[in-house]
Design a protein around this motif. Sequence first.
Motif, PDB file in Angstrom:
ATOM      1  N   PHE A 137       0.904  -1.188   0.003  1.00 55.33           N
ATOM      2  CA  PHE A 137       0.129   0.085  -0.260  1.00 55.33           C
ATOM      3  C   PHE A 137       1.100   0.728  -0.227  1.00 55.33           C
ATOM      4  CE2 PHE A 137      -2.069   2.871   2.168  1.00 55.33           C
ATOM      5  CZ  PHE A 137      -3.647   3.933   0.838  1.00 55.33           C
ATOM      6  N   ILE A 138       2.012   1.312   1.109  1.00 57.93           N
ATOM      7  CA  ILE A 138       2.828   2.604   0.400  1.00 57.93           C
ATOM      8  C   ILE A 138       3.714   2.070  -0.356  1.00 57.93           C
ATOM      9  CG2 ILE A 138       4.444   3.277   1.951  1.00 57.93           C
ATOM     10  CD1 ILE A 138       4.309   1.702   3.886  1.00 57.93           C
ATOM     11  N   LEU A 139       4.300   1.452  -0.834  1.00 57.17           N
ATOM     12  CA  LEU A 139       4.597   1.868  -2.313  1.00 57.17           C
ATOM     13  C   LEU A 139       3.602   2.386  -3.849  1.00 57.17           C
ATOM     14  CD1 LEU A 139       6.978  -0.978  -2.663  1.00 57.17           C
ATOM     15  CD2 LEU A 139       7.411   0.979  -2.215  1.00 57.17           C
ATOM     16  N   VAL A 140       2.423   1.860  -3.747  1.00 55.35           N
ATOM     17  CA  VAL A 140       1.665   2.318  -4.839  1.00 55.35           C
ATOM     18  C   VAL A 140       1.017   3.322  -4.366  1.00 55.35           C
ATOM     19  CG1 VAL A 140      -1.081   2.111  -5.145  1.00 55.35           C
ATOM     20  CG2 VAL A 140      -0.154   0.224  -5.200  1.00 55.35           C
ATOM     21  N   ALA A 141       0.575   4.127  -3.099  1.00 53.87           N
ATOM     22  CA  ALA A 141       1.074   5.192  -2.793  1.00 53.87           C
ATOM     23  C   ALA A 141       1.270   6.579  -3.267  1.00 53.87           C
ATOM     24  CB  ALA A 141       0.258   5.653  -1.127  1.00 53.87           C
ATOM     25  N   ASN A 155      -0.093  -0.591 -13.720  1.00 57.52           N
ATOM     26  CA  ASN A 155       0.872  -1.331 -12.928  1.00 57.52           C
ATOM     27  C   ASN A 155       1.009  -1.491 -11.708  1.00 57.52           C
ATOM     28  OD1 ASN A 155       3.022  -1.411 -14.907  1.00 57.52           O
ATOM     29  ND2 ASN A 155       3.765   0.415 -15.129  1.00 57.52           N
ATOM     30  N   SER A 156      -0.284   0.059 -11.258  1.00 53.00           N
ATOM     31  CA  SER A 156      -0.106  -0.320  -9.895  1.00 53.00           C
ATOM     32  C   SER A 156      -0.704  -1.585  -9.343  1.00 53.00           C
ATOM     33  CB  SER A 156      -0.930   0.962  -8.858  1.00 53.00           C
ATOM     34  OG  SER A 156      -2.300   1.261  -9.538  1.00 53.00           O
ATOM     35  N   LEU A 157      -2.342  -1.952  -9.722  1.00 51.32           N
ATOM     36  CA  LEU A 157      -2.748  -2.890  -9.528  1.00 51.32           C
ATOM     37  C   LEU A 157      -2.331  -4.218  -8.971  1.00 51.32           C
ATOM     38  CD1 LEU A 157      -5.417  -3.549  -7.975  1.00 51.32           C
ATOM     39  CD2 LEU A 157      -6.668  -4.163 -10.308  1.00 51.32           C
ATOM     40  N   PRO A 158      -1.506  -5.110 -10.594  1.00 54.68           N
ATOM     41  CA  PRO A 158      -0.862  -5.693 -10.235  1.00 54.68           C
ATOM     42  C   PRO A 158       0.159  -5.843  -9.269  1.00 54.68           C
ATOM     43  CG  PRO A 158      -0.413  -4.929 -12.589  1.00 54.68           C
ATOM     44  CD  PRO A 158      -1.573  -4.441 -12.016  1.00 54.68           C
ATOM     45  N   LEU A 159       1.337  -4.519  -9.621  1.00 56.14           N
ATOM     46  CA  LEU A 159       1.970  -4.570  -8.530  1.00 56.14           C
ATOM     47  C   LEU A 159       1.770  -4.880  -6.534  1.00 56.14           C
ATOM     48  CD1 LEU A 159       5.312  -3.758  -7.388  1.00 56.14           C
ATOM     49  CD2 LEU A 159       4.490  -1.645  -7.253  1.00 56.14           C
ATOM     50  N   PHE A 160       0.127  -4.244  -6.360  1.00 54.61           N
ATOM     51  CA  PHE A 160      -0.042  -4.169  -5.233  1.00 54.61           C
ATOM     52  C   PHE A 160      -0.567  -5.521  -4.692  1.00 54.61           C
ATOM     53  CE2 PHE A 160      -3.664  -4.354  -2.436  1.00 54.61           C
ATOM     54  CZ  PHE A 160      -3.340  -3.769  -0.930  1.00 54.61           C
ATOM     55  N   LEU A 161      -1.358  -6.151  -5.795  1.00 51.61           N
ATOM     56  CA  LEU A 161      -1.447  -7.962  -5.417  1.00 51.61           C
ATOM     57  C   LEU A 161      -0.230  -8.544  -5.426  1.00 51.61           C
ATOM     58  CD1 LEU A 161      -4.533  -8.243  -8.456  1.00 51.61           C
ATOM     59  CD2 LEU A 161      -4.785  -7.471  -5.813  1.00 51.61           C
ATOM     60  N   LEU A 162       0.283  -8.626  -6.257  1.00 51.07           N
ATOM     61  CA  LEU A 162       0.988  -8.901  -6.702  1.00 51.07           C
ATOM     62  C   LEU A 162       2.499  -8.932  -5.175  1.00 51.07           C
ATOM     63  CD1 LEU A 162       2.385  -9.313 -10.189  1.00 51.07           C
ATOM     64  CD2 LEU A 162       1.726 -11.277  -8.821  1.00 51.07           C
TER      65      LEU A 162
END
Length: 221
Positions: A27-31, A79-86
């Motif tokens: 969450f922090i990374l995507v934020a 990029n953000s959704l797959p990054l968050f899930l993975l």
Amino acid sequence: MTNLESQIETESAHFKRRIRLSIIIPFILVALMFIVKAVEILFDLRFSDSGIYPLTIKGLPGIILSPFIHADFKHLLSNSLPLFLLSTALFYFYSEISMKVLSMAWFFTGLLVWIAGRDAWHIGASGLVYSLASFLFFSGILRRYFRLVALSLLIVFLYGSMVWGIFPGIYRNVSWESHMLGFFSGLMLAIWYRNEGPQKPVYEWMLEDDDEGEKQNVKND
């Protein structure tokens, strides 16, 4: 409350707590990625020059910074959704080695792009996404642990089409090198850390079979 109900409640609480802990860093990374893009738009800035430019001094900071930088919100959302899930899956299933895998995937993908990429600015988190997807897939297969193999199959189901992104010319204006080298770094990390983190459980009957086999070999000798 029966013992069974108490056990179910305890396991449910443990699962919820583990999920909450697993999403903190993703969450922090995507934020941060959204904040960077918002700052870029609000103050009319251009951060693409902070990406990776291969084999140049000016492109070195991009090894760390490029995953935070995106061309537009469409690029960021893709990029953000797959990054968050993975990354959440990484922290949940591979909690013991998750930080090491994430940091190594981040660094080595960026470094390989800096060494082998085309003469252009490479930005975005797609290389990291490919690295995590590759790690989760190959790590589950190498460990031969049914829970992790199931995760590998889920990765294929959700992101199997991503494999086309590692080939040049399939998508226009896309850093296929980031995809290919991220995929490669994820595979290497899966091999490197195959003996760390969750392992296929060894049950007592397996140990008994091994002991009987050893005794038989001794008699045959």
